[in-house]
Design an enzyme around this catalytic site. Sequence first.
Site, PDB file in Angstrom:
ATOM      1  N   GLU A   1      -1.932  45.392  51.577  1.00  0.00           N
ATOM      2  CA  GLU A   1      -1.301  44.297  50.827  1.00  0.00           C
ATOM      3  C   GLU A   1      -0.234  43.679  51.725  1.00  0.00           C
ATOM      4  O   GLU A   1      -0.001  44.149  52.848  1.00  0.00           O
ATOM      5  CB  GLU A   1      -0.672  44.809  49.528  1.00  0.00           C
TER       6      GLU A   1
ATOM      7  N   HIS B   1       6.271  37.175  42.324  1.00  0.00           N
ATOM      8  CA  HIS B   1       4.949  37.448  42.907  1.00  0.00           C
ATOM      9  C   HIS B   1       4.287  36.116  43.201  1.00  0.00           C
ATOM     10  O   HIS B   1       4.263  35.225  42.352  1.00  0.00           O
ATOM     11  CB  HIS B   1       4.100  38.270  41.925  1.00  0.00           C
TER      12      HIS B   1
ATOM     13  N   ARG C   1       5.878  39.333  50.512  1.00  0.00           N
ATOM     14  CA  ARG C   1       5.788  38.548  49.288  1.00  0.00           C
ATOM     15  C   ARG C   1       6.751  37.362  49.222  1.00  0.00           C
ATOM     16  O   ARG C   1       6.416  36.295  48.743  1.00  0.00           O
ATOM     17  CB  ARG C   1       6.166  39.499  48.171  1.00  0.00           C
TER      18      ARG C   1
ATOM     19  N   ARG D   1      11.025  43.941  47.749  1.00  0.00           N
ATOM     20  CA  ARG D   1      10.219  45.174  47.744  1.00  0.00           C
ATOM     21  C   ARG D   1       8.890  44.976  48.465  1.00  0.00           C
ATOM     22  O   ARG D   1       8.196  43.979  48.250  1.00  0.00           O
ATOM     23  CB  ARG D   1       9.951  45.589  46.300  1.00  0.00           C
TER      24      ARG D   1
HETATM   25  C1  SIN Z   1      -0.127  43.539  43.276  1.00  0.00           C
HETATM   26  O1  SIN Z   1      -1.128  44.194  42.994  1.00  0.00           O
HETATM   27  O2  SIN Z   1      -0.144  42.501  43.918  1.00  0.00           O
HETATM   28  C2  SIN Z   1       1.191  44.036  42.774  1.00  0.00           C
HETATM   29  C3  SIN Z   1       1.517  45.295  43.453  1.00  0.00           C
HETATM   30  C4  SIN Z   1       2.992  45.475  43.496  1.00  0.00           C
HETATM   31  O3  SIN Z   1       3.726  44.778  42.811  1.00  0.00           O
HETATM   32  O4  SIN Z   1       3.434  46.300  44.278  1.00  0.00           O
END
Ligand code: SIN
Length: 555
Positions: free
Chosen positions: A131, A252, A301, A397
């Site tokens: 991610e 997000h 993010r 985070r």
């Molecule tokens: C996501 O699946 O994008 C969220 C995961 C997270 O907030 O760490």
Amino acid sequence: MSNGPTLPARLTSGEPGWTTEADVVVVGSGIAGLTAALRLRHQVEKVLVVTKDVLSSGSTQWAQGGIAAALGPGDTPEQHERDTLVAGAGACDAEAVRILVTEGPDAVRELIATGANFDHSPEGVLSLTREGGHHRDRIAHAGGDATGAEIQRALVAAIDAAPDIEVIEHALAVDLLLAEDGGVAGITLHVMGEGQRDGVGAVRCRAVVLASGGLGQVFSQTTNPAVSSGDGMALALRAGAVLRDLEFVQFHPTVMYLGPDSMGQQPLISEAVRGEGAFLVDFEGNRFMQGQHELADLAPRDVVAKAITRRMHETGHAHMWLDARQLGLEFWEKRFPTILVTCRAHGVDPVTELIPVAPACHYASGGVATDLWGRSGVPGLYATGEVACSGVHGANRLASNSLLEGLVFSRRIAQVLPTELRAYAEPAPDDRETGVVAAEVRPDLQAVMTEQAGVLRSADGLTTALHELSALAEKGGEIGTASWEATNLLTISTALAEAARLREETRGSHWREDFPDRDDAHWAGHVDSRLTATGLEQDFRRAPATDGPTAGGAA
Ligand code: SIN
């Protein structure tokens, strides 16, 4: 000078109609709360878990992407540490991060041993994905994109098999009862609905572990469930605890855009979808993340959320697009079944169509300031998970570090709490000012905070927000759950807006249009908020930037 409202030092509530006792009260039933309860149950006589809805509600249930830990070939805690520090934009506590990444792998193995079924390859190897901000595949997942639901299922099953843990559902934690020394003597709860315990009651206890999650409901659109109204943070502030770095609220980047009038919890499109190859495009089909960061669509993010917001402002559109068509039907069905169903339920087939996305509030990186063992400054009060600020997230985070934080720091609380358990104490007489605002202020408060204290902030906007919050605070309410939640939201919104106004720089998820650069010379450190007899106070505490030679890489 503050333009914000005067905040109540206690919620107005009736006299407790019932009383009970427990050594430890755990407030919250996500990964952090249930891990703490399960680990404490053999070490203290009585553990009581209270939760605002049912045991399986809360943010953990909604986590999609997974849980990060250095479990894959070639990966190490040091690499995970580096990615966490870079994403945190210099504001992490380096020791807390080291603990997170070194204790993380064992904590995840133990979670698997508790019964959580993570995805494995046909050869039986744990499946790991990537991610934003991670340089390795290190996100363990379950049910494709239903990681939180599987963890929650496994932990609730473990609680069900532990009849010595008492559980009270539908219970809002109102306020702490404080002893003469300022430490924990108990907690008042309001149990909603008919039952053995109905209405306001008092639990006399020796320690409270707050694991009550975040504050997403401060904003009009959030990935958080309706229960995330900052109750634990507000309760801790009123009890004398410090709230740290509240300005660092993560938005997000890829939350499904459902139109301008859609309020409350919105569908998350996991970062793991980009981890598997999806990418962002604007209305002309341009891949605008390319050239913005070495990791492009998988940048941390804050970088992606800012790039989407900038492109929305430049083009006058209310959202951008996520193109995940190339994943194909079979992959979608196997890897992201929950997101596929959700998108289709909202009229978008991601196998053949672009998904409309915009940033929305997702995670509070700040919270109740704790030490490396989850202790707050209030004797007997511990905090873990999203409600806490353990120092691992800094200004932003790293993806999938949140479930891990709850797991690791709840284990640490369970290590120290039994060795330092206070004696039962009498609650001291309490003449602090009480207050409660009208439940109806909630949507107005959310609109103000979204407009003036959301992704993009300025001194003018934050000052306006504080004025408007003051006006809302004048609207007194009837006592009851909706009004108490509104009062908690007002309290947290005020502390957040004040902290955001104080920090005159841009760092991680805190983006100031009037101070567009990161400024280590003045702002490396933390904003602490406390509620004193004279009102809300904030100080800035300097600390060295912790992202080392890569400073600025994630800002
Ligand atoms: C996501 O699946 O994008 C969220 C995961 C997270 O907030 O760490």
